[in-house]
Design a protein around this motif. Structure first.
Motif, PDB file in Angstrom:
ATOM      1  N   ALA A   1      -2.866  -7.513 -40.527  1.00 44.50           N
ATOM      2  CA  ALA A   1      -3.925  -6.544 -40.249  1.00 44.50           C
ATOM      3  C   ALA A   1      -4.311  -6.557 -38.784  1.00 44.50           C
ATOM      4  O   ALA A   1      -4.006  -7.500 -38.055  1.00 44.50           O
ATOM      5  CB  ALA A   1      -5.156  -6.861 -41.102  1.00 44.50           C
ATOM      6  N   TRP A   2      -4.951  -5.479 -38.391  1.00 46.28           N
ATOM      7  CA  TRP A   2      -5.590  -5.380 -37.080  1.00 46.28           C
ATOM      8  C   TRP A   2      -7.099  -5.306 -37.283  1.00 46.28           C
ATOM      9  O   TRP A   2      -7.576  -4.572 -38.151  1.00 46.28           O
ATOM     10  CB  TRP A   2      -5.118  -4.136 -36.332  1.00 46.28           C
ATOM     11  N   PHE A   3      -7.814  -6.073 -36.471  1.00 49.12           N
ATOM     12  CA  PHE A   3      -9.266  -6.017 -36.396  1.00 49.12           C
ATOM     13  C   PHE A   3      -9.640  -5.760 -34.943  1.00 49.12           C
ATOM     14  O   PHE A   3      -8.820  -5.906 -34.045  1.00 49.12           O
ATOM     15  CB  PHE A   3      -9.880  -7.350 -36.855  1.00 49.12           C
ATOM     16  N   ARG A   4     -10.877  -5.380 -34.719  1.00 52.24           N
ATOM     17  CA  ARG A   4     -11.354  -5.211 -33.354  1.00 52.24           C
ATOM     18  C   ARG A   4     -12.805  -5.644 -33.249  1.00 52.24           C
ATOM     19  O   ARG A   4     -13.537  -5.634 -34.227  1.00 52.24           O
ATOM     20  CB  ARG A   4     -11.205  -3.756 -32.890  1.00 52.24           C
ATOM     21  N   GLN A   5     -13.186  -6.021 -32.043  1.00 53.59           N
ATOM     22  CA  GLN A   5     -14.558  -6.447 -31.801  1.00 53.59           C
ATOM     23  C   GLN A   5     -15.029  -5.902 -30.467  1.00 53.59           C
ATOM     24  O   GLN A   5     -14.460  -6.236 -29.425  1.00 53.59           O
ATOM     25  CB  GLN A   5     -14.667  -7.970 -31.822  1.00 53.59           C
ATOM     26  N   ALA A   6     -16.040  -5.056 -30.536  1.00 50.45           N
ATOM     27  CA  ALA A   6     -16.657  -4.494 -29.335  1.00 50.45           C
ATOM     28  C   ALA A   6     -17.778  -5.419 -28.879  1.00 50.45           C
ATOM     29  O   ALA A   6     -18.324  -6.190 -29.678  1.00 50.45           O
ATOM     30  CB  ALA A   6     -17.189  -3.103 -29.633  1.00 50.45           C
ATOM     31  N   PRO A   7     -18.162  -5.347 -27.609  1.00 50.79           N
ATOM     32  CA  PRO A   7     -19.235  -6.207 -27.107  1.00 50.79           C
ATOM     33  C   PRO A   7     -20.512  -6.033 -27.915  1.00 50.79           C
ATOM     34  O   PRO A   7     -20.959  -4.905 -28.155  1.00 50.79           O
ATOM     35  CB  PRO A   7     -19.412  -5.718 -25.669  1.00 50.79           C
TER      36      PRO A   7
ATOM     37  N   VAL B   1      -9.585  -2.670 -38.882  1.00 51.24           N
ATOM     38  CA  VAL B   1      -8.995  -1.432 -38.363  1.00 51.24           C
ATOM     39  C   VAL B   1      -7.930  -0.907 -39.328  1.00 51.24           C
ATOM     40  O   VAL B   1      -7.978   0.243 -39.757  1.00 51.24           O
ATOM     41  CB  VAL B   1      -8.381  -1.653 -36.964  1.00 51.24           C
ATOM     42  N   GLY B   2      -6.960  -1.751 -39.648  1.00 54.19           N
ATOM     43  CA  GLY B   2      -5.884  -1.325 -40.531  1.00 54.19           C
ATOM     44  C   GLY B   2      -5.119  -2.514 -41.068  1.00 54.19           C
ATOM     45  O   GLY B   2      -5.179  -3.607 -40.508  1.00 54.19           O
ATOM     46  N   VAL B   3      -4.406  -2.301 -42.170  1.00 52.43           N
ATOM     47  CA  VAL B   3      -3.660  -3.380 -42.829  1.00 52.43           C
ATOM     48  C   VAL B   3      -2.282  -2.882 -43.214  1.00 52.43           C
ATOM     49  O   VAL B   3      -2.099  -1.707 -43.556  1.00 52.43           O
ATOM     50  CB  VAL B   3      -4.426  -3.907 -44.055  1.00 52.43           C
ATOM     51  N   ALA B   4      -1.305  -3.790 -43.141  1.00 54.07           N
ATOM     52  CA  ALA B   4       0.057  -3.500 -43.595  1.00 54.07           C
ATOM     53  C   ALA B   4       0.468  -4.599 -44.551  1.00 54.07           C
ATOM     54  O   ALA B   4       0.632  -5.755 -44.152  1.00 54.07           O
ATOM     55  CB  ALA B   4       1.016  -3.440 -42.412  1.00 54.07           C
TER      56      ALA B   4
ATOM     57  N   LEU C   1       2.801  -0.968 -47.850  1.00 53.57           N
ATOM     58  CA  LEU C   1       1.610  -0.135 -48.003  1.00 53.57           C
ATOM     59  C   LEU C   1       0.645  -0.382 -46.849  1.00 53.57           C
ATOM     60  O   LEU C   1       0.528  -1.495 -46.347  1.00 53.57           O
ATOM     61  CB  LEU C   1       0.922  -0.443 -49.330  1.00 53.57           C
ATOM     62  N   THR C   2      -0.032   0.671 -46.422  1.00 51.07           N
ATOM     63  CA  THR C   2      -0.970   0.571 -45.307  1.00 51.07           C
ATOM     64  C   THR C   2      -2.337   1.125 -45.697  1.00 51.07           C
ATOM     65  O   THR C   2      -2.453   1.917 -46.638  1.00 51.07           O
ATOM     66  CB  THR C   2      -0.459   1.331 -44.078  1.00 51.07           C
ATOM     67  N   GLY C   3      -3.344   0.687 -44.964  1.00 46.75           N
ATOM     68  CA  GLY C   3      -4.689   1.193 -45.170  1.00 46.75           C
ATOM     69  C   GLY C   3      -5.445   1.155 -43.862  1.00 46.75           C
ATOM     70  O   GLY C   3      -5.116   0.340 -42.980  1.00 46.75           O
ATOM     71  N   TYR C   4      -6.440   2.014 -43.713  1.00 44.43           N
ATOM     72  CA  TYR C   4      -7.163   2.142 -42.451  1.00 44.43           C
ATOM     73  C   TYR C   4      -8.661   2.302 -42.690  1.00 44.43           C
ATOM     74  O   TYR C   4      -9.078   2.826 -43.732  1.00 44.43           O
ATOM     75  CB  TYR C   4      -6.674   3.375 -41.675  1.00 44.43           C
TER      76      TYR C   4
ATOM     77  N   LYS D   1      -8.480   6.836 -39.192  1.00 46.12           N
ATOM     78  CA  LYS D   1      -7.512   7.573 -40.004  1.00 46.12           C
ATOM     79  C   LYS D   1      -7.068   8.845 -39.296  1.00 46.12           C
ATOM     80  O   LYS D   1      -7.887   9.591 -38.764  1.00 46.12           O
ATOM     81  CB  LYS D   1      -8.122   7.917 -41.367  1.00 46.12           C
ATOM     82  N   GLY D   2      -5.757   9.074 -39.300  1.00 49.11           N
ATOM     83  CA  GLY D   2      -5.214  10.248 -38.640  1.00 49.11           C
ATOM     84  C   GLY D   2      -4.950  10.053 -37.160  1.00 49.11           C
ATOM     85  O   GLY D   2      -4.294  10.887 -36.532  1.00 49.11           O
ATOM     86  N   ARG D   3      -5.475   8.961 -36.587  1.00 50.16           N
ATOM     87  CA  ARG D   3      -5.262   8.688 -35.157  1.00 50.16           C
ATOM     88  C   ARG D   3      -4.430   7.424 -34.920  1.00 50.16           C
ATOM     89  O   ARG D   3      -3.644   7.372 -33.985  1.00 50.16           O
ATOM     90  CB  ARG D   3      -6.611   8.528 -34.440  1.00 50.16           C
ATOM     91  N   PHE D   4      -4.613   6.434 -35.764  1.00 52.06           N
ATOM     92  CA  PHE D   4      -3.914   5.148 -35.619  1.00 52.06           C
ATOM     93  C   PHE D   4      -2.870   5.011 -36.715  1.00 52.06           C
ATOM     94  O   PHE D   4      -3.072   5.462 -37.849  1.00 52.06           O
ATOM     95  CB  PHE D   4      -4.890   3.983 -35.733  1.00 52.06           C
ATOM     96  N   THR D   5      -1.760   4.364 -36.365  1.00 46.11           N
ATOM     97  CA  THR D   5      -0.706   4.083 -37.338  1.00 46.11           C
ATOM     98  C   THR D   5      -0.286   2.626 -37.200  1.00 46.11           C
ATOM     99  O   THR D   5       0.094   2.182 -36.107  1.00 46.11           O
ATOM    100  CB  THR D   5       0.510   4.982 -37.125  1.00 46.11           C
ATOM    101  N   ILE D   6      -0.352   1.896 -38.300  1.00 45.01           N
ATOM    102  CA  ILE D   6       0.076   0.507 -38.318  1.00 45.01           C
ATOM    103  C   ILE D   6       1.476   0.438 -38.925  1.00 45.01           C
ATOM    104  O   ILE D   6       1.782   1.166 -39.870  1.00 45.01           O
ATOM    105  CB  ILE D   6      -0.936  -0.358 -39.110  1.00 45.01           C
ATOM    106  N   SER D   7       2.296  -0.417 -38.336  1.00 45.92           N
ATOM    107  CA  SER D   7       3.651  -0.583 -38.861  1.00 45.92           C
ATOM    108  C   SER D   7       4.096  -2.020 -38.607  1.00 45.92           C
ATOM    109  O   SER D   7       3.488  -2.730 -37.813  1.00 45.92           O
ATOM    110  CB  SER D   7       4.617   0.407 -38.215  1.00 45.92           C
ATOM    111  N   ARG D   8       5.162  -2.393 -39.292  1.00 42.29           N
ATOM    112  CA  ARG D   8       5.672  -3.742 -39.125  1.00 42.29           C
ATOM    113  C   ARG D   8       7.189  -3.731 -39.183  1.00 42.29           C
ATOM    114  O   ARG D   8       7.795  -2.888 -39.847  1.00 42.29           O
ATOM    115  CB  ARG D   8       5.107  -4.681 -40.189  1.00 42.29           C
ATOM    116  N   ASP D   9       7.791  -4.664 -38.458  1.00 44.75           N
ATOM    117  CA  ASP D   9       9.236  -4.865 -38.481  1.00 44.75           C
ATOM    118  C   ASP D   9       9.447  -6.311 -38.914  1.00 44.75           C
ATOM    119  O   ASP D   9       9.314  -7.235 -38.101  1.00 44.75           O
ATOM    120  CB  ASP D   9       9.837  -4.599 -37.105  1.00 44.75           C
ATOM    121  N   ASN D  10       9.748  -6.517 -40.167  1.00 49.08           N
ATOM    122  CA  ASN D  10       9.843  -7.876 -40.695  1.00 49.08           C
ATOM    123  C   ASN D  10      11.009  -8.649 -40.074  1.00 49.08           C
ATOM    124  O   ASN D  10      10.926  -9.863 -39.884  1.00 49.08           O
ATOM    125  CB  ASN D  10       9.960  -7.856 -42.210  1.00 49.08           C
TER     126      ASN D  10
END
Length: 123
Positions: free
Chosen positions: A35-41, A48-51, A56-59, A64-73
């Motif tokens: 997954a991706w997470f983020r932390q603003a000040p 943010v999103g999970v693979a 399967l992915t989720g956001y 949604k519609g702007r970010f795309t998560i992917s993985r290359d195992n």
């Protein structure tokens, strides 16, 4: 010990794009939920999103519609393609991994974390 290392952050104007990468040291990367997470000040770390290992992915709604998560195992890599960036996307972005799962939208579910990469979006 599993090590994760993010790269690809930087400064970009609103409306621009960036691609973040996360390299994993673990040979069984394909079995991880990533997954991706983020932390603003001044804010808490947010999902943010999970693979999943099954592709399967989720956001979160705000990306949604702007970010795309992917993985290359095969390469043990996780990616986050970010388009149409907004100033409110400014944060440190972290990749995270877990074998176990649970509430995959919560940072508490993840055992392994990278050090983060800064993304700054100027208006």
């Amino acid at each position: 010990q599993v090590q994760l290392a993010e790269s690809g952050g930087g400064l970009v104007q609103a409306g621009g794009s960036l691609t973040l990468s996360c390299a994993a040291s673990e040979r069984s990367f394909s079995n991880f939920i990533m997954a991706w997470f983020r932390q603003a000040p001044g804010k808490e770390r947010e999902f943010v999103g999970v693979a999943g290992y099954n592709g399967l992915t989720g956001y979160t709604d705000s990306v949604k519609g702007r970010f795309t998560i992917s993985r290359d195992n095969a390469k043990k890599m996780l990616y986050l393609q970010m388009n149409s960036l907004k100033p409110e996307d400014t944060a440190v972005y972290y990749c995270a991994g877990t074998y176990v799962g649970g509430d995959i939208y919560s940072s508490a579910a993840y055992d392994y974390w990278g050090r983060g990469t800064q993304v700054t979006v100027s208006s």
